[in-house]
Design an enzyme around this catalytic site. Structure first.
Site, short mmCIF file in Angstrom:
data_model
loop_
_atom_site.label_atom_id
_atom_site.label_comp_id
_atom_site.label_asym_id
_atom_site.label_seq_id
_atom_site.Cartn_x
_atom_site.Cartn_y
_atom_site.Cartn_z
N THR A 1 -64.26 3.09 -9.21
CA THR A 1 -64.62 3.87 -10.39
C THR A 1 -64.05 5.28 -10.35
O THR A 1 -63.62 5.78 -9.30
CB THR A 1 -66.16 3.98 -10.51
OG1 THR A 1 -66.66 4.73 -9.40
CG2 THR A 1 -66.81 2.61 -10.54
N CYS A 2 -64.10 5.94 -11.50
CA CYS A 2 -63.67 7.34 -11.61
C CYS A 2 -64.81 8.28 -11.27
O CYS A 2 -65.19 9.15 -12.07
CB CYS A 2 -63.16 7.61 -13.02
SG CYS A 2 -61.56 6.89 -13.36
N ASP A 3 -65.39 8.10 -10.11
CA ASP A 3 -66.50 8.93 -9.63
C ASP A 3 -66.20 9.32 -8.20
O ASP A 3 -65.95 8.46 -7.35
CB ASP A 3 -67.81 8.15 -9.71
CG ASP A 3 -69.02 9.04 -9.44
OD1 ASP A 3 -69.04 9.67 -8.37
OD2 ASP A 3 -69.93 9.10 -10.28
N ASN B 1 -68.68 2.82 -15.93
CA ASN B 1 -67.22 2.88 -16.09
C ASN B 1 -66.67 1.58 -16.68
O ASN B 1 -65.47 1.30 -16.56
CB ASN B 1 -66.53 3.14 -14.76
CG ASN B 1 -65.99 4.55 -14.62
OD1 ASN B 1 -65.34 4.87 -13.63
ND2 ASN B 1 -66.24 5.42 -15.58
#
Length: 369
Positions: free
Chosen positions: A315-317, A358
């Site tokens: 994910t973009c985390d 996401n």
């Protein structure tokens, strides 16, 4: 499980559960501590097939919500075998569970106790105290349980309200490898019972029984022996014992298959590679927070040259990093598209999987056996 994954080749990531292992683990626990009734902690893995298999074996269930009440009843559990163990619940949920036949509740506060007395009159109640024990692999902190003095007072108050006083309960924390933790809890429970001055026929020892991940865990027999000796030492009349295992029943029954999305380096001269999997903190690996649980990994290239890695989710985390402090080495031949199997992943994976963070879907579960 390996045969299913290799022959069926399901889309990744996914969790495969083996019901034969679930049954074997349940009976292994019963054999280690036959004097204790078992209340499976549904939150560890709420797959309907797991609940149905354990109900057929005679297990009771520790439920934490009305959703888990409904799940267990739908899979054939007797409501008399359900214990509403979550001390944080709405009055309407108490009423709903009582209407469905649940007669056993846990509390740790005046407000919750009053709600039980009003909406589940005559129910059996256990008071949860905050045990002073060594830290576990995944500690609970101070969220659950009350002080010993408050626990004694709540026992007396429960009797005054016309509830059936079951006794006390405690939980040493999840993934506990020190049998002395239960000894501390039993000793404290005996002292609270004496201070309360009301009959307390049962003692719920909670869960926390460990699984060996990368580091072996003491066998269940060691924990059981410590519990048995502590009860004999501190209780003139042994109480009826209950346990709430989750991990010990389902962890080794699961394999989580993931796929490598990308292997990269942050600089050209960096020895450490970053390995990004298609599963991460939000899609099944929540227990890698603070790297509490270090899973065993298997790849198609095991046995060849390897090197240090940081392992992360897709994910973009920035927090979706699985292992960066725990030393892992993976094969240098590992490439995008290769499978990485995460072993002993039957507990607290699918049940912790988020809803499409996401855009990634929750972890699918396949059941064999």
């Amino acid at each position: 499980m390996r045969a299913y994954l290799d022959e069926r080749a399901p889309a990744t990531p996914c969790l495969v559960l083996d019901l034969a292992t679930v049954r074997a683990n349940y009976h292994r626990l019963r054999a280690a501590l036959p004097e204790a009734g078992v209340l499976y902690a549904v939150k560890a893995n709420p797959a309907p097939e797991v609940v149905a298999a354990l109900a057929a074996e005679g297990s009771g269930f520790d439920v934490a919500s009305t959703g888990e009440v409904d799940l267990c009843l739908a899979q054939g559990a007797d409501p008399a075998d359900l214990s509403y163990g979550n001390p944080i619940k709405k009055a309407v949920d108490v009423a709903y569970a009582h209407a469905r036949g649940v007669r056993r509740f846990t509390t740790d506060s005046d407000g919750d106790l009053e709600a039980i007395a009003e909406h589940a009159p005559g129910a059996r109640v256990a008071v949860r105290f905050l045990v002073d024990a060594p830290a576990s692999g995944t500690p609970f902190g101070a969220k659950f349980g009350c002080s010993p003095a408050t626990a004694a007072r709540l026992l007396r108050r429960a009797a005054e309200l016309g509830l059936r006083v079951d006794g006390l309960c405690f939980h040493v924390g999840s993934q506990h490898t020190d049998p002395a933790a239960w000894v501390a809890g039993v000793e404290q429970a005996a002292a609270i019972t004496r201070a309360a001055g009301v009959p307390a026929p049962a003692l719920n020892l909670g869960g926390g029984f460990p699984t060996g991940y990368r580091t072996p865990a003491p066998p269940l027999d060691e924990h059981a022996a410590a519990i048995r000796a502590a009860v004999a030492e501190h209780f003139p009349t042994p109480p009826r014992l209950w346990v709430e295992p989750g991990r010990a029943v389902v962890a080794t029954a699961g394999v989580l298959r993931s796929e490598v999305v990308l292997v990269s380096r942050k600089s050209d001269g960096d020895e450490r590679r970053w390995v990004y999997l298609d599963v991460g903190r939000y899609s099944g690996l929540a227990e890698t927070e603070n790297e509490y649980i270090a899973y065993r990994l298997r790849t198609p290239h095991d046995g060849g040259p390897d090197g240090p890695v940081t392992i992360a989710g897709p994910t973009c985390d920035g927090d979706d990093v699985i292992y960066q402090r725990t030393p892992y080495r993976l094969p240098l031949a590992l490439r995008a598209g290769d499978h990485v199997d995460i072993l002993d992943a039957g507990a607290y994976t699918a049940s912790y999987s988020s809803v499409s963070f996401n855009g990634f879907p929750p972890l699918p579960v396949h059941v064999v056996g």
